[in-house]
Scaffold this active site. Structure first.
Site, PDB file in Angstrom:
ATOM      1  N   PRO A  88       0.848  -1.271   0.117  1.00 49.75           N
ATOM      2  CA  PRO A  88       0.146  -0.031   0.051  1.00 49.75           C
ATOM      3  C   PRO A  88       0.888   1.316  -0.099  1.00 49.75           C
ATOM      4  O   PRO A  88       0.498   2.262  -0.319  1.00 49.75           O
ATOM      5  CB  PRO A  88      -0.836  -0.014   1.414  1.00 49.75           C
ATOM      6  CG  PRO A  88      -0.204  -1.265   2.281  1.00 49.75           C
ATOM      7  CD  PRO A  88       0.591  -2.002   1.004  1.00 49.75           C
ATOM      8  N   GLU A 115       0.325  -5.792   6.861  1.00 52.07           N
ATOM      9  CA  GLU A 115       1.226  -5.107   7.770  1.00 52.07           C
ATOM     10  C   GLU A 115       2.568  -5.009   7.212  1.00 52.07           C
ATOM     11  O   GLU A 115       3.444  -3.949   7.607  1.00 52.07           O
ATOM     12  CB  GLU A 115       1.426  -5.802   9.258  1.00 52.07           C
ATOM     13  CG  GLU A 115       0.332  -5.526  10.068  1.00 52.07           C
ATOM     14  CD  GLU A 115      -1.048  -6.550   9.810  1.00 52.07           C
ATOM     15  OE1 GLU A 115      -0.780  -7.422   8.854  1.00 52.07           O
ATOM     16  OE2 GLU A 115      -2.312  -6.507  10.423  1.00 52.07           O
ATOM     17  N   ARG A 160      -1.658  -9.128 -20.535  1.00 56.79           N
ATOM     18  CA  ARG A 160      -2.374  -9.129 -21.809  1.00 56.79           C
ATOM     19  C   ARG A 160      -1.592  -8.285 -22.743  1.00 56.79           C
ATOM     20  O   ARG A 160      -2.106  -8.136 -23.947  1.00 56.79           O
ATOM     21  CB  ARG A 160      -3.720  -8.766 -21.416  1.00 56.79           C
ATOM     22  CG  ARG A 160      -3.811  -7.165 -20.781  1.00 56.79           C
ATOM     23  CD  ARG A 160      -5.200  -6.856 -20.245  1.00 56.79           C
ATOM     24  NE  ARG A 160      -5.973  -6.885 -21.484  1.00 56.79           N
ATOM     25  CZ  ARG A 160      -6.150  -5.562 -22.012  1.00 56.79           C
ATOM     26  NH1 ARG A 160      -5.216  -4.767 -21.861  1.00 56.79           N
ATOM     27  NH2 ARG A 160      -6.977  -5.224 -22.943  1.00 56.79           N
ATOM     28  N   ASP A 175      -8.095   0.442 -25.947  1.00 54.42           N
ATOM     29  CA  ASP A 175      -8.438   0.303 -24.107  1.00 54.42           C
ATOM     30  C   ASP A 175      -8.594   1.720 -23.786  1.00 54.42           C
ATOM     31  O   ASP A 175      -7.990   2.722 -24.152  1.00 54.42           O
ATOM     32  CB  ASP A 175      -7.369  -0.343 -23.289  1.00 54.42           C
ATOM     33  CG  ASP A 175      -7.539  -1.960 -23.435  1.00 54.42           C
ATOM     34  OD1 ASP A 175      -8.490  -2.428 -24.007  1.00 54.42           O
ATOM     35  OD2 ASP A 175      -6.373  -2.481 -23.423  1.00 54.42           O
TER      36      ASP A 175
END
Ligand code: JBQ
Length: 235
Positions: A88, A115, A160, A175
């Protein structure tokens, strides 16, 4: 491309057998190996974590165990891999990073619990020279229980883009977020048969056969949708 995944939850990666990624493996375009972190422990209880120095909630994953696992993977490597660390506290993953990752021939993902992993692991492999790069990456600002799902997201977006993985190359270039004229535009609405459903008709222009007009309509719709949902992407 070769991909090594180290995790305490090998089953999390079962979806890689399916769909595009499964076919890419069968075709020999990607080779994936999943490693159980616990098999690199040396104690009877197969311990992978310990209390954080300085106190606080949760547990921190052991640098010693991760070092053993990563070194074992490195021993098998034919070329210098890139170390990918879902966390994160990394850079937020985007299409540009997927394109960059797709250009490498060997990725090693280390998947820790929330953590996290003792910070010396990243520090050590940044300085050891055994990886050509160490990339700490987050898939977004929300809390996950571990890095496995983030690794799956990164791998799906990356694989991909490897030549041959997708049959229809246009679906890569069209895309949202793909480089080009439509970069940074969300895709507008799409339709298939029947022409009328629940009283809702497919926009006339799409049935007109006028390709220039259709392209202009699609661009206008993409702009509308982008302004509505992602105004920060552009004007
Ligand atoms: C992040 F990449 C990871 C790994 C572990 C937990 C996480 N939580 C939120 N976003 O992508 C993440």
């Amino acid at each position: 491309m070769r991909v090594d995944l180290i995790t305490i939850f090998p089953e999390y990666f079962s979806p890689l057998k399916l769909s595009l990624f499964g076919k890419a493996q069968e075709a020999g375009l990607v080779e994936v190996k999943i490693h159980d972190l616990r098999s690199f422990t040396i104690d009877k209880h197969k311990t992978v974590d310990d209390a954080p120095y300085g106190g606080g909630p949760g547990m921190v994953m052991s640098a010693v165990v991760w070092g053993e696992a990563i070194d074992a993977v490195l021993k098998q490597a034919k070329t210098k891999p890139v170390l990918v660390v879902p966390t994160p506290s990394g850079n937020v993953f985007n299409q540009e990073m997927a394109i960059k990752l797709a250009s490498f021939d060997h990725l090693v993902f280390i998947n820790g619990r929330y953590e996290g992993i003792d910070s010396r692991v990243v520090e050590h492999y940044q300085q050891s020279g055994e990886f050509s790069d160490v990339i700490e990456v987050s898939i977004g600002d929300y809390v996950l229980a571990g890095g496995e799902v983030a690794a799956l997201v990164i791998l799906e977006a990356t694989s991909r883009l490897i030549n041959g993985v997708i049959g229809n190359e246009d679906s890569v270039t069209d895309d949202s977020f793909a480089p080009g004229e439509m970069q940074n535009l969300l895709e507008g609405p799409i339709y298939t048969r029947p022409p009328s459903w629940q009283g809702l008709d497919v926009p006339e222009v799409l049935l007109s056969g006028d390709h220039a007009k259709i392209a202009q309509w699609r661009k206008d719709e993409a702009l509308k949708r982008t302004r509505k949902f992602r105004p920060e992407l552009q004007a």
